[in-house]
Design an enzyme around this catalytic site. Structure first.
Site, PDB file in Angstrom:
ATOM      1  N   GLU A 252       0.835  -1.201   0.000  1.00 52.93           N
ATOM      2  CA  GLU A 252       0.000   0.000   0.000  1.00 52.93           C
ATOM      3  C   GLU A 252       0.871   1.252   0.000  1.00 52.93           C
ATOM      4  OE1 GLU A 252      -2.727   0.345   3.312  1.00 52.93           O
ATOM      5  OE2 GLU A 252      -3.654   2.151   2.486  1.00 52.93           O
TER       6      GLU A 252
ATOM      7  N   GLU B  70       3.781  10.933  10.086  1.00 57.35           N
ATOM      8  CA  GLU B  70       4.512  10.920  11.362  1.00 57.35           C
ATOM      9  C   GLU B  70       4.896   9.473  11.703  1.00 57.35           C
ATOM     10  OE1 GLU B  70       1.560  12.500  10.941  1.00 57.35           O
ATOM     11  OE2 GLU B  70       2.283  14.563  10.994  1.00 57.35           O
TER      12      GLU B  70
END
Ligand SMILES: Cc1cc2nc3c(=O)[nH]c(=O)nc-3n(C[C@H](O)[C@H](O)[C@H](O)COP(=O)(O)OP(=O)(O)OC[C@H]3O[C@@H](n4cnc5c(N)ncnc54)[C@H](O)[C@@H]3O)c2cc1C
Length: 376
Positions: free
Chosen positions: A246, A364
């Site tokens: 992905e 992050e």
């Protein structure tokens, strides 16, 4: 495509170009140009998928034995770049690029024979049921409960942010099958039918006003145990394998196409011209990294996947911002029919693109993963 090709690739590129010139209709090209999301409406992506399928080119990355065309890495890259240059629509990634590789890796021969041809042809349209209202970055805390009852699991709970669940007839889904031990050790990976009784799909509108996302509710939904991929309570391994596919991928060809279109406009502001030039250089570097990753140089597929996701999505957001600045007041002028598509959809594309640094694991979290893998 901006990379210098070895002479023996010219014939391959010309073959792809000739195919695209013949088969990519103006209607599909124009629809793709106005798309504001990487997740293109299946009314646009599926007709194109069927055309590619008839030629055997739906899944360049798949091994030949499962229906891939048997191309080298560089040929796959050339194909992707030529599709972008010609303005072809993206195909939905959830089946072809996400669940298919894990079915190949973890699926039984029966599961492979059943699902893979239907993914190739577009007969099955998949969505991804990972995130929940209380589990996003910390996916291991997911709570959708699956309790064994004879030959079935019975599912209760909810998934959220499920892209295209309202179009999909299949979902790959992480469920909790045990509360013993570490949270990740009690998760299983199921393949389920979206028509199963007890499934409810509720739309979530995005900032751009679009319906791409959903919340999916499960009320005593029965899923055959035979639809599990991998072992019970080992779904975390399957999910980690899937996330590599992905997150990785080819960002540079599409972004180069977008940047090329922007550079084709009259841009009087020298500062914006300089920023466009800087992005062109950044994309060259991204392209080099993507090609290195495809050839497996330096190993570390997961590390590359995280790095490419970070660099690709952040470059995309900078380019979307530039498009809005270049378009000025025309940046949301869908209706006027005068403004070139690359500018007319600049604002909806910018708004939609804010999500790219969140989905597939926020940036992050990717920085965290990179730090852990490099620093140990
Ligand atoms: C457009 C879109 C499409 C999506 N499609 C799907 C889909 O099809 N299927 C699916 O299952 N999910 C999908 N998602 C969900 C997506 O995977 C999650 O949104 C994502 O993993 C973040 O989870 P969260 O939204 O719960 O945010 P949270 O996990 O609550 O994070 C909130 C903020 O805190 C930060 N943060 C959290 N933990 C840490 C940490 N340890 N260190 C540093 N910062 C941290 C995050 O980076 C973020 O900025 C989609 C999301 C979007 C926006």
């Amino acid at each position: 495509m901006d990379i210098a090709l070895e002479p023996d690739l010219h014939a391959f590129r010309d073959m792809v170009r000739a195919f695209l010139a013949e088969h990519l209709t103006e209607e599909l090209r124009r629809a793709a140009e106005r798309a504001t999301s990487v997740f293109i409406d299946p009314a646009i992506s599926l007709p194109w998928q069927r055309i590619l399928h008839a030629r055997g080119w739906t899944a360049p990355d798949w091994p030949e034995r499962f229906g891939g065309p048997g191309w080298s890495e560089i040929e796959r890259y050339v194909f992707a770049a030529e599709c972008v240059a010609a303005g072809a629509p993206n195909l939905a990634p959830m089946g072809l690029k996400m669940v298919a590789p894990v079915i190949m890796h973890y699926g039984s021969p029966d599961q492979q024979a059943h699902y893979l041809p239907r993914i190739l042809s577009g007969e099955d349209y998949w969505c991804q049921g990972f995130s929940e209202p209380g589990a996003g970055s910390d996916l291991g805390r997911l709570q959708l409960r699956a309790v064994r009852d004879g030959a079935d699991y019975v599912l209760n709970g909810s998934k959220i942010w499920t892209t295209h669940a309202h179009f999909a007839n299949r979902m790959f889904c992480l469920v909790r099958t045990s509360n013993e031990g570490k949270p990740q050790a009690g998760i299983s990976f199921l393949l389920l039918d979206m028509q199963s009784p007890g499934i409810g799909v509720e739309p979530i509108r995005t900032l751009a006003g679009e319906h791409e996302l959903n919340q999916v509710f499960f009320d005593d939904v029965r899923v055959p145990v035979a639809n599990r991929l991998g072992e019970e309570n080992d779904g975390w391994s399957v999910a980690k394998h899937l996330l590599t596919f992905e997150r990785g991928g080819k960002y540079a060809p599409a972004l180069m196409g977008q940047l090329r279109r922007l550079r084709g406009h009259d841009v009087p502001d020298p500062v914006i011209r300089a920023r466009l030039g800087r992005e062109a250089v950044t994309l060259r570097a991204l392209q080099a990294l993507e090609m290195k990753a495809m050839r497996g140089l330096g190993g570390g597929a997961a590390l590359y996947a995280s790095a490419l996701k970070l660099l690709g999505t952040e470059a995309a957001q900078r380019i979307d911002t530039l498009a809005c600045e270049i378009a000025g007041p025309a940046a949301w002028s869908e209706a006027d029919g005068q403004t070139p598509a690359s500018l007319a959809v600049a604002v909806p594309r910018y708004l939609n693109g804010r999500a790219a640094t969140i989905y597939a694991g926020s940036n992050e979290i990717q920085r965290d993963l990179i730090a852990r893998q490099i620093l140990g």
